[in-house]
Design a protein around this motif. Structure first.
Motif, mmCIF file in Angstrom:
data_model
loop_
_atom_site.group_PDB
_atom_site.id
_atom_site.type_symbol
_atom_site.label_atom_id
_atom_site.label_comp_id
_atom_site.label_asym_id
_atom_site.label_seq_id
_atom_site.Cartn_x
_atom_site.Cartn_y
_atom_site.Cartn_z
ATOM 1 N N GLN A 7 -35.188 75.314 -20.142
ATOM 2 C CA GLN A 7 -34.558 75.730 -21.386
ATOM 3 C C GLN A 7 -35.626 76.333 -22.300
ATOM 4 O OE1 GLN A 7 -31.773 76.339 -22.327
ATOM 5 N NE2 GLN A 7 -31.203 75.626 -24.364
ATOM 6 N N VAL A 8 -35.317 77.503 -22.834
ATOM 7 C CA VAL A 8 -36.251 78.162 -23.741
ATOM 8 C C VAL A 8 -36.245 77.452 -25.087
ATOM 9 C CG1 VAL A 8 -36.731 80.297 -24.969
ATOM 10 C CG2 VAL A 8 -35.992 80.369 -22.582
ATOM 11 N N GLN A 9 -37.431 77.245 -25.629
ATOM 12 C CA GLN A 9 -37.564 76.681 -26.970
ATOM 13 C C GLN A 9 -38.035 77.763 -27.921
ATOM 14 O OE1 GLN A 9 -40.153 73.231 -26.338
ATOM 15 N NE2 GLN A 9 -38.355 71.913 -26.396
ATOM 16 N N LEU A 10 -37.467 77.750 -29.121
ATOM 17 C CA LEU A 10 -37.765 78.753 -30.140
ATOM 18 C C LEU A 10 -38.350 78.062 -31.360
ATOM 19 C CD1 LEU A 10 -34.373 80.625 -29.795
ATOM 20 C CD2 LEU A 10 -36.581 81.435 -28.947
ATOM 21 N N VAL A 11 -39.454 78.610 -31.870
ATOM 22 C CA VAL A 11 -40.099 78.054 -33.049
ATOM 23 C C VAL A 11 -40.330 79.183 -34.054
ATOM 24 C CG1 VAL A 11 -42.072 76.814 -33.969
ATOM 25 C CG2 VAL A 11 -41.219 76.262 -31.684
ATOM 26 N N GLU A 12 -39.587 79.109 -35.153
ATOM 27 C CA GLU A 12 -39.709 80.112 -36.212
ATOM 28 C C GLU A 12 -40.695 79.641 -37.277
ATOM 29 O OE1 GLU A 12 -35.368 80.101 -34.740
ATOM 30 O OE2 GLU A 12 -36.793 78.599 -35.425
ATOM 31 N N SER A 13 -41.371 80.601 -37.893
ATOM 32 C CA SER A 13 -42.323 80.280 -38.964
ATOM 33 C C SER A 13 -42.489 81.481 -39.879
ATOM 34 C CB SER A 13 -43.678 79.869 -38.378
ATOM 35 O OG SER A 13 -44.238 80.937 -37.640
ATOM 36 N N GLY A 14 -43.135 81.244 -41.010
ATOM 37 C CA GLY A 14 -43.464 82.342 -41.905
ATOM 38 C C GLY A 14 -42.626 82.446 -43.159
ATOM 39 N N GLY A 15 -41.608 81.611 -43.274
ATOM 40 C CA GLY A 15 -40.776 81.668 -44.471
ATOM 41 C C GLY A 15 -41.498 81.141 -45.692
ATOM 42 N N GLY A 16 -40.837 81.247 -46.827
ATOM 43 C CA GLY A 16 -41.424 80.760 -48.064
ATOM 44 C C GLY A 16 -40.672 81.253 -49.264
ATOM 45 N N LEU A 17 -41.274 81.052 -50.424
ATOM 46 C CA LEU A 17 -40.703 81.486 -51.704
ATOM 47 C C LEU A 17 -41.417 82.749 -52.146
ATOM 48 C CD1 LEU A 17 -38.981 81.029 -54.261
ATOM 49 C CD2 LEU A 17 -40.832 79.558 -55.103
ATOM 50 N N VAL A 18 -40.651 83.761 -52.481
ATOM 51 C CA VAL A 18 -41.233 85.037 -52.894
ATOM 52 C C VAL A 18 -40.387 85.621 -54.011
ATOM 53 C CG1 VAL A 18 -39.970 86.343 -51.139
ATOM 54 C CG2 VAL A 18 -42.138 87.227 -52.016
ATOM 55 N N GLN A 19 -41.008 86.402 -54.859
ATOM 56 C CA GLN A 19 -40.262 87.062 -55.921
ATOM 57 C C GLN A 19 -39.533 88.280 -55.389
ATOM 58 O OE1 GLN A 19 -43.075 87.879 -59.103
ATOM 59 N NE2 GLN A 19 -42.559 85.941 -60.104
ATOM 60 N N SER A 20 -38.493 88.657 -56.092
ATOM 61 C CA SER A 20 -37.752 89.861 -55.738
ATOM 62 C C SER A 20 -38.709 91.050 -55.666
ATOM 63 C CB SER A 20 -36.666 90.108 -56.786
ATOM 64 O OG SER A 20 -35.909 91.235 -56.461
ATOM 65 N N GLY A 21 -38.557 91.835 -54.598
ATOM 66 C CA GLY A 21 -39.447 92.972 -54.368
ATOM 67 C C GLY A 21 -40.634 92.650 -53.486
ATOM 68 N N GLY A 22 -40.833 91.380 -53.204
ATOM 69 C CA GLY A 22 -41.960 90.951 -52.389
ATOM 70 C C GLY A 22 -41.706 91.094 -50.902
ATOM 71 N N SER A 23 -42.678 90.610 -50.121
ATOM 72 C CA SER A 23 -42.621 90.742 -48.672
ATOM 73 C C SER A 23 -42.938 89.411 -47.995
ATOM 74 C CB SER A 23 -43.627 91.792 -48.190
ATOM 75 O OG SER A 23 -43.344 93.065 -48.701
ATOM 76 N N LEU A 24 -42.401 89.259 -46.813
ATOM 77 C CA LEU A 24 -42.727 88.139 -45.931
ATOM 78 C C LEU A 24 -42.702 88.643 -44.498
ATOM 79 C CD1 LEU A 24 -40.614 85.139 -47.325
ATOM 80 C CD2 LEU A 24 -43.118 85.319 -47.329
ATOM 81 N N ARG A 25 -43.465 87.980 -43.645
ATOM 82 C CA ARG A 25 -43.423 88.282 -42.209
ATOM 83 C C ARG A 25 -43.100 87.012 -41.457
ATOM 84 N NH1 ARG A 25 -48.009 89.542 -37.730
ATOM 85 N NH2 ARG A 25 -46.895 91.103 -36.514
ATOM 86 N N LEU A 26 -41.976 87.040 -40.776
ATOM 87 C CA LEU A 26 -41.543 85.899 -39.976
ATOM 88 C C LEU A 26 -41.996 86.066 -38.531
ATOM 89 C CD1 LEU A 26 -37.865 85.495 -41.228
ATOM 90 C CD2 LEU A 26 -39.983 84.659 -42.270
ATOM 91 N N SER A 27 -42.263 84.941 -37.890
ATOM 92 C CA SER A 27 -42.626 84.932 -36.475
ATOM 93 C C SER A 27 -41.722 83.971 -35.731
ATOM 94 C CB SER A 27 -44.083 84.491 -36.289
ATOM 95 O OG SER A 27 -44.980 85.362 -36.928
ATOM 96 N N CYS A 28 -41.482 84.272 -34.474
ATOM 97 C CA CYS A 28 -40.703 83.386 -33.612
ATOM 98 C C CYS A 28 -41.373 83.353 -32.249
ATOM 99 C CB CYS A 28 -39.274 83.878 -33.486
ATOM 100 S SG CYS A 28 -38.326 83.012 -32.219
ATOM 101 N N ALA A 29 -41.864 82.185 -31.884
ATOM 102 C CA ALA A 29 -42.498 81.999 -30.593
ATOM 103 C C ALA A 29 -41.500 81.389 -29.623
ATOM 104 C CB ALA A 29 -43.716 81.103 -30.726
ATOM 105 N N ALA A 30 -41.410 81.975 -28.442
ATOM 106 C CA ALA A 30 -40.478 81.498 -27.416
ATOM 107 C C ALA A 30 -41.245 81.030 -26.197
ATOM 108 C CB ALA A 30 -39.516 82.611 -27.036
ATOM 109 N N SER A 31 -40.770 79.942 -25.613
ATOM 110 C CA SER A 31 -41.372 79.477 -24.371
ATOM 111 C C SER A 31 -40.689 80.173 -23.207
ATOM 112 C CB SER A 31 -41.198 77.962 -24.238
ATOM 113 O OG SER A 31 -39.828 77.631 -24.173
ATOM 114 N N GLY A 32 -41.395 80.362 -22.093
ATOM 115 C CA GLY A 32 -40.772 80.929 -20.917
ATOM 116 C C GLY A 32 -40.935 82.431 -20.797
ATOM 117 N N SER A 33 -41.162 82.887 -19.594
ATOM 118 C CA SER A 33 -41.431 84.303 -19.346
ATOM 119 C C SER A 33 -40.176 85.162 -19.446
ATOM 120 C CB SER A 33 -42.079 84.482 -17.975
ATOM 121 O OG SER A 33 -41.234 83.948 -16.972
#
Length: 114
Positions: free
Chosen positions: A1-27
């Motif tokens: 079973q593939v496992q998914l781990v998301e990261s990178g969220g947070g609190l930001v002001q309107s107009g700002g930027s964020l970069r989210l990542s998602c790591a998956a197990s398995g080829s």
């Protein structure tokens, strides 16, 4: 079973930027379409962006021109670059296959303040 781990969220002001990542197990990650989804309380999870194994992309109308999905197949990771964020982008963000068929990860909270 593939496992998914998301990261990178947070609190930001309107107009700002964020970069989210998602790591998956398995080829298998490298040969499937992937998507980013988001959900707010009381609403259904919605598809935000998709990417094919060769990096063809598609976006929901609400984020087109502001969000960019990408992937690194060598790292089994999919990214979501979010620019010009708006308060209505506030949600928990998840990744999964497109369409989703794996168990959902814990997601990552994105909060955009006005």
């Amino acid at each position: 079973q593939v496992q998914l781990v998301e990261s990178g969220g947070g609190l930001v002001q309107s107009g700002g930027s964020l970069r989210l990542s998602c790591a998956a197990s398995g080829s298998i990650f490298r040969i499937v379409d992937m998507g980013w989804y988001r959900q707010t309380p009381g609403k259904q999870r919605e598809l935000v962006a998709t990417i094919t194994p060769i990096s063809s992309t598609d976006y929901a109308y609400s984020v087109k021109g502001r969000f960019t999905i990408s992937r690194d197949n060598a790292k089994n990771t999919v990214y979501l670059q979010m620019d010009s964020l708006k308060p209505e982008d506030t949600a928990v963000y998840y990744c999964n296959r497109s369409p989703p068929s794996w168990s959902w990860g814990q997601g990552t909270q994105v909060t955009v303040s006005s």
